[in-house]
Design a protein around this motif. Structure first.
Motif, short mmCIF file in Angstrom:
data_model
loop_
_atom_site.label_atom_id
_atom_site.label_comp_id
_atom_site.label_asym_id
_atom_site.label_seq_id
_atom_site.Cartn_x
_atom_site.Cartn_y
_atom_site.Cartn_z
N SER A 15 -4.60 -3.25 2.38
CA SER A 15 -4.48 -4.46 1.58
C SER A 15 -3.32 -5.31 2.11
CB SER A 15 -4.22 -4.06 0.13
OG SER A 15 -3.93 -5.18 -0.65
N VAL A 40 -8.45 -5.88 3.17
CA VAL A 40 -8.62 -6.59 1.90
C VAL A 40 -7.48 -7.60 1.82
CG1 VAL A 40 -8.68 -6.38 -0.60
CG2 VAL A 40 -9.70 -4.59 0.82
N SER A 67 -5.71 -10.75 -0.11
CA SER A 67 -5.64 -11.34 -1.45
C SER A 67 -4.81 -12.62 -1.47
CB SER A 67 -5.03 -10.33 -2.43
OG SER A 67 -5.83 -9.18 -2.51
N ASN A 110 -1.56 -6.75 -5.98
CA ASN A 110 -2.70 -7.12 -5.15
C ASN A 110 -3.41 -5.88 -4.59
OD1 ASN A 110 -2.84 -9.92 -5.30
ND2 ASN A 110 -1.29 -10.18 -3.73
N LYS A 111 -2.68 -4.81 -4.32
CA LYS A 111 -3.32 -3.62 -3.74
C LYS A 111 -4.33 -3.00 -4.70
CE LYS A 111 -1.43 -0.60 -0.86
NZ LYS A 111 -0.58 0.48 -0.35
N GLY A 128 -7.04 -5.73 -5.45
CA GLY A 128 -7.88 -6.02 -4.28
C GLY A 128 -8.82 -4.88 -3.97
N LEU A 129 -8.34 -3.64 -4.09
CA LEU A 129 -9.20 -2.48 -3.83
C LEU A 129 -10.33 -2.41 -4.85
CD1 LEU A 129 -9.61 0.03 -2.04
CD2 LEU A 129 -8.27 1.30 -3.71
#
Length: 157
Positions: free
Chosen positions: A32, A62, A64, A109-110, A113-114
């Motif tokens: 991410s 990923v 974001s 975000n991690k 986003g995942l």
């Protein structure tokens, strides 16, 4: 009675003799990032280190919170990488920002986003997903057998 003289091994009989890294085809590596130039060059370096290590499975970045211009720039560069026949396994997944409102906490975000990637993609066919960070460098492929044959550690009081 020498078992080696008979062509028999005293070790495990179900050992797979696949080439190193072959089972890494079944591991989907995901990492991410945001859209900063800093994480962009880390991402490209990570991708090259994965391929250099012998990892054969797909890799998804990923990304974001990009603005339209940033997203297009990243897409163009990744297209030039994949067109160079380095790998068709490099994938991008863009998400909105999951930064917490009112706070400058981009680390949300991690997980956001995942979750977005897992719920919006149809390309996950591998049996294992490895979530790593963009500032990592791999020296060996990530393989699903990493813990195979290990036993649970028991603590003694």
């Amino acid at each position: 009675n020498d078992r080696r003289a008979e062509g028999k091994s005293s070790g495990p009989t179900n050992v797979s003799l696949t080439p190193i890294g072959e089972s890494s085809r079944n591991v989907h590596v995901v990492f991410s990032t945001d859209c900063s130039g800093y994480q962009h060059w880390q991402s490209i370096f990570l991708f090259y280190s994965l391929r250099r290590s012998g990892h054969l499975g797909p890799v998804t970045r990923v990304v974001s919170g990009c603005k339209y211009r940033e997203e297009n720039a990243i897409r163009r560069e990744y297209e030039s990488i994949t067109n160079a026949s380095i790998s068709k396994q490099l994938r991008l997944h863009f998400t909105p920002s999951f930064a917490l409102p009112g706070k400058n906490y981009k680390y949300s975000n991690k997980p956001g986003g995942l979750h977005h990637w897992i719920t919006h993609t149809k390309t996950i066919k591998e049996s294992a997903i490895a979530l790593i960070d963009p500032d990592m460098v791999l020296l060996r492929p990530i393989m699903p057998e990493l813990g195979k044959g290990m036993s649970r550690v028991q603590t003694v009081s």
